[in-house]
Design a protein around this motif. Structure first.
Motif, PDB file in Angstrom:
ATOM      1  N   ARG A  98       0.832  -1.215   0.000  1.00 52.86           N
ATOM      2  CA  ARG A  98       0.000   0.000   0.000  1.00 52.86           C
ATOM      3  C   ARG A  98       0.859   1.255   0.000  1.00 52.86           C
ATOM      4  O   ARG A  98       0.478   2.281  -0.563  1.00 52.86           O
ATOM      5  CB  ARG A  98      -0.938  -0.001   1.215  1.00 52.86           C
ATOM      6  CG  ARG A  98      -2.093  -0.975   1.107  1.00 52.86           C
ATOM      7  CD  ARG A  98      -3.222  -0.604   2.058  1.00 52.86           C
ATOM      8  NE  ARG A  98      -2.802  -0.610   3.451  1.00 52.86           N
ATOM      9  CZ  ARG A  98      -2.820  -1.700   4.230  1.00 52.86           C
ATOM     10  NH1 ARG A  98      -3.227  -2.869   3.724  1.00 52.86           N
ATOM     11  NH2 ARG A  98      -2.446  -1.624   5.480  1.00 52.86           N
ATOM     12  N   HIS A  99       2.009   1.183   0.646  1.00 53.60           N
ATOM     13  CA  HIS A  99       2.899   2.347   0.734  1.00 53.60           C
ATOM     14  C   HIS A  99       3.975   2.336  -0.354  1.00 53.60           C
ATOM     15  O   HIS A  99       4.856   3.195  -0.336  1.00 53.60           O
ATOM     16  CB  HIS A  99       3.563   2.381   2.113  1.00 53.60           C
ATOM     17  CG  HIS A  99       2.648   2.802   3.211  1.00 53.60           C
ATOM     18  ND1 HIS A  99       2.574   4.110   3.668  1.00 53.60           N
ATOM     19  CD2 HIS A  99       1.758   2.093   3.962  1.00 53.60           C
ATOM     20  CE1 HIS A  99       1.689   4.195   4.647  1.00 53.60           C
ATOM     21  NE2 HIS A  99       1.185   2.987   4.858  1.00 53.60           N
ATOM     22  N   GLU A 241       3.415   0.393  10.289  1.00 51.31           N
ATOM     23  CA  GLU A 241       2.539   1.469   9.817  1.00 51.31           C
ATOM     24  C   GLU A 241       3.043   2.818  10.312  1.00 51.31           C
ATOM     25  O   GLU A 241       3.110   3.798   9.550  1.00 51.31           O
ATOM     26  CB  GLU A 241       1.114   1.229  10.307  1.00 51.31           C
ATOM     27  CG  GLU A 241       0.125   2.335   9.950  1.00 51.31           C
ATOM     28  CD  GLU A 241      -0.239   2.365   8.479  1.00 51.31           C
ATOM     29  OE1 GLU A 241      -0.011   3.431   7.857  1.00 51.31           O
ATOM     30  OE2 GLU A 241      -0.739   1.356   7.952  1.00 51.31           O
ATOM     31  N   GLY A 242       3.418   2.886  11.579  1.00 52.82           N
ATOM     32  CA  GLY A 242       3.933   4.134  12.136  1.00 52.82           C
ATOM     33  C   GLY A 242       5.225   4.576  11.486  1.00 52.82           C
ATOM     34  O   GLY A 242       5.429   5.765  11.202  1.00 52.82           O
ATOM     35  N   LEU A 244       6.288   3.813   8.421  1.00 55.46           N
ATOM     36  CA  LEU A 244       6.007   4.244   7.056  1.00 55.46           C
ATOM     37  C   LEU A 244       5.364   5.623   7.020  1.00 55.46           C
ATOM     38  O   LEU A 244       5.644   6.436   6.119  1.00 55.46           O
ATOM     39  CB  LEU A 244       5.112   3.211   6.367  1.00 55.46           C
ATOM     40  CG  LEU A 244       5.779   1.853   6.088  1.00 55.46           C
ATOM     41  CD1 LEU A 244       4.745   0.830   5.631  1.00 55.46           C
ATOM     42  CD2 LEU A 244       6.891   1.995   5.054  1.00 55.46           C
ATOM     43  N   GLN A 245       4.517   5.925   7.981  1.00 60.62           N
ATOM     44  CA  GLN A 245       3.923   7.261   8.049  1.00 60.62           C
ATOM     45  C   GLN A 245       4.981   8.318   8.358  1.00 60.62           C
ATOM     46  O   GLN A 245       4.975   9.412   7.769  1.00 60.62           O
ATOM     47  CB  GLN A 245       2.818   7.283   9.102  1.00 60.62           C
ATOM     48  CG  GLN A 245       1.573   6.510   8.702  1.00 60.62           C
ATOM     49  CD  GLN A 245       0.515   6.495   9.791  1.00 60.62           C
ATOM     50  OE1 GLN A 245       0.713   7.032  10.882  1.00 60.62           O
ATOM     51  NE2 GLN A 245      -0.627   5.879   9.502  1.00 60.62           N
ATOM     52  N   LEU A 246       5.901   8.004   9.257  1.00 63.44           N
ATOM     53  CA  LEU A 246       6.984   8.933   9.565  1.00 63.44           C
ATOM     54  C   LEU A 246       7.864   9.176   8.340  1.00 63.44           C
ATOM     55  O   LEU A 246       8.286  10.315   8.077  1.00 63.44           O
ATOM     56  CB  LEU A 246       7.827   8.395  10.720  1.00 63.44           C
ATOM     57  CG  LEU A 246       7.255   8.523  12.127  1.00 63.44           C
ATOM     58  CD1 LEU A 246       8.147   7.784  13.130  1.00 63.44           C
ATOM     59  CD2 LEU A 246       7.129   9.989  12.522  1.00 63.44           C
ATOM     60  N   HIS A 248       6.968   9.024   5.226  1.00 65.77           N
ATOM     61  CA  HIS A 248       6.220   9.881   4.311  1.00 65.77           C
ATOM     62  C   HIS A 248       6.275  11.341   4.763  1.00 65.77           C
ATOM     63  O   HIS A 248       6.484  12.257   3.938  1.00 65.77           O
ATOM     64  CB  HIS A 248       4.768   9.402   4.228  1.00 65.77           C
ATOM     65  CG  HIS A 248       3.910  10.263   3.335  1.00 65.77           C
ATOM     66  ND1 HIS A 248       4.030  10.256   1.961  1.00 65.77           N
ATOM     67  CD2 HIS A 248       2.923  11.166   3.633  1.00 65.77           C
ATOM     68  CE1 HIS A 248       3.159  11.108   1.445  1.00 65.77           C
ATOM     69  NE2 HIS A 248       2.485  11.670   2.435  1.00 65.77           N
ATOM     70  N   GLN A 249       6.120  11.576   6.055  1.00 65.66           N
ATOM     71  CA  GLN A 249       6.150  12.937   6.589  1.00 65.66           C
ATOM     72  C   GLN A 249       7.510  13.596   6.384  1.00 65.66           C
ATOM     73  O   GLN A 249       7.599  14.819   6.218  1.00 65.66           O
ATOM     74  CB  GLN A 249       5.804  12.921   8.077  1.00 65.66           C
ATOM     75  CG  GLN A 249       4.370  12.507   8.383  1.00 65.66           C
ATOM     76  CD  GLN A 249       4.154  12.216   9.866  1.00 65.66           C
ATOM     77  OE1 GLN A 249       5.019  12.498  10.709  1.00 65.66           O
ATOM     78  NE2 GLN A 249       2.989  11.662  10.196  1.00 65.66           N
ATOM     79  N   ARG A 250       8.560  12.808   6.364  1.00 63.56           N
ATOM     80  CA  ARG A 250       9.921  13.350   6.248  1.00 63.56           C
ATOM     81  C   ARG A 250      10.465  13.301   4.822  1.00 63.56           C
ATOM     82  O   ARG A 250      11.630  13.588   4.588  1.00 63.56           O
ATOM     83  CB  ARG A 250      10.856  12.589   7.198  1.00 63.56           C
ATOM     84  CG  ARG A 250      10.448  12.744   8.657  1.00 63.56           C
ATOM     85  CD  ARG A 250      11.332  11.983   9.613  1.00 63.56           C
ATOM     86  NE  ARG A 250      10.812  12.091  10.970  1.00 63.56           N
ATOM     87  CZ  ARG A 250      11.442  11.640  12.056  1.00 63.56           C
ATOM     88  NH1 ARG A 250      12.625  11.045  11.937  1.00 63.56           N
ATOM     89  NH2 ARG A 250      10.900  11.776  13.253  1.00 63.56           N
ATOM     90  N   ARG A 253      11.687   7.403   1.634  1.00 57.46           N
ATOM     91  CA  ARG A 253      11.009   6.195   1.156  1.00 57.46           C
ATOM     92  C   ARG A 253      11.795   4.954   1.554  1.00 57.46           C
ATOM     93  O   ARG A 253      13.029   4.980   1.661  1.00 57.46           O
ATOM     94  CB  ARG A 253      10.812   6.239  -0.359  1.00 57.46           C
ATOM     95  CG  ARG A 253      12.095   6.262  -1.183  1.00 57.46           C
ATOM     96  CD  ARG A 253      11.768   6.463  -2.656  1.00 57.46           C
ATOM     97  NE  ARG A 253      12.973   6.526  -3.480  1.00 57.46           N
ATOM     98  CZ  ARG A 253      13.511   5.461  -4.092  1.00 57.46           C
ATOM     99  NH1 ARG A 253      12.930   4.272  -3.960  1.00 57.46           N
ATOM    100  NH2 ARG A 253      14.601   5.583  -4.829  1.00 57.46           N
TER     101      ARG A 253
END
Length: 258
Positions: A98-99, A241-242, A244-246, A248-250, A253
């Motif tokens: 998904r990411h 999940e956490g 991968l979200q971090l 994306h925020q930074r 990849r």
């Protein structure tokens, strides 16, 4: 050869520590004979500590090369997931898909042999696999002799090569311990030892938020992130999940070398 190809560095001189050991004990003998036991005994204890402490330091290069950072990675981070395959593997693969992220799964040989479909799923999804020993004997890995280490690493290598069609090139030490005999086995199999630069102690902590709080400060370009699967239900997925979200925020990849 690509820049990432230069990361592969099996040990070239796996027995170089023997010379250091002999030289250190010769120095201890000289000190003992010259200045007496008051100097000789502390020198002997110190010399033994110098050879023992690196065994427990995951990124120590004393007994051979280790990758603790992904150089010239640009905006990439290397996610590494230990201890699989497990019941978590399908959910982790779905989350990575998904990411649009890739990771290296350091697999335990016996678990891989018992769940070959999961190994195939990892490979087919575009991820890589690594050698994490055949049975993961974490309580005594640091104290193993050359024969048992050769069997653990060699059997895992054979299983993974059979299941994936080619032998892995990456190796992750059990609980990060690397004793004097590991390097010779890695050289024999052409394996590169991979350490880490970011970890959340998810093997002992049960709160994903606490795990992420430990990882976050070190989550930067070229980081090698240590994660685990097969622990408390749902924990591995929540932590990934956490992370991968971090990323994306930074503006980072998750990718793999090679």
């Amino acid at each position: 050869m690509s820049m990432d190809e230069t990361l592969y560095c099996p040990p070239r001189q796996p027995w170089r520590w023997v010379g250091w050991l002999l030289a250190s004990q010769l120095l201890v003998a000289v000190l003992w004979g010259w200045l007496g036991w008051h100097w000789g005994l502390p020198a002997m204890l110190l010399s033994h500590a110098l050879f023992l402490v690196p065994v427990f330091l995951p990124n120590s290069r004393f007994y051979g090369p280790v990758l603790s950072h992904w150089p010239q990675a640009g905006n990439r981070v290397w996610l590494t997931i230990d201890d699989g395959p497990s019941a978590d593997t399908p959910a982790l693969l779905a989350l990575l898909a998904r990411h649009q992220a890739r990771a290296t799964f350091f697999l335990i040989g016996q678990r891989a042999a018992a769940q070959p479909a999961l190994v195939q799923a990892i490979i087919q999804a575009g991820h890589s696999i690594g050698n994490h020993s055949d049975s993961h004997p974490q309580a005594w890995w640091w104290a193993q002799g050359p024969k048992r280490l050769a069997a653990q690493i060699g059997q895992c290598q054979q299983r993974l090569a059979t299941l994936s069609g080619q032998p892995p090139r990456w190796y992750r030490s059990v609980v990060g311990h690397t004793n004097p005999f590991v390097a010779a086995v890695l050289r024999r199999h052409g394996l590169t030892r991979v350490g880490w630069s970011a970890r959340g102690y998810d093997g002992v902590a049960r709160d994903p938020a606490a795990v992420l709080a430990r990882i976050a400060p070190d989550l930067r370009s070229g980081a090698i992130v240590l994660l685990h699967e097969g622990g408390s239900p749902g924990q591995a997925v929540a932590v990934l999940e956490g992370v991968l979200q971090l990323l994306h925020q930074r503006g980072l990849r998750a990718d793999i070398p090679g």
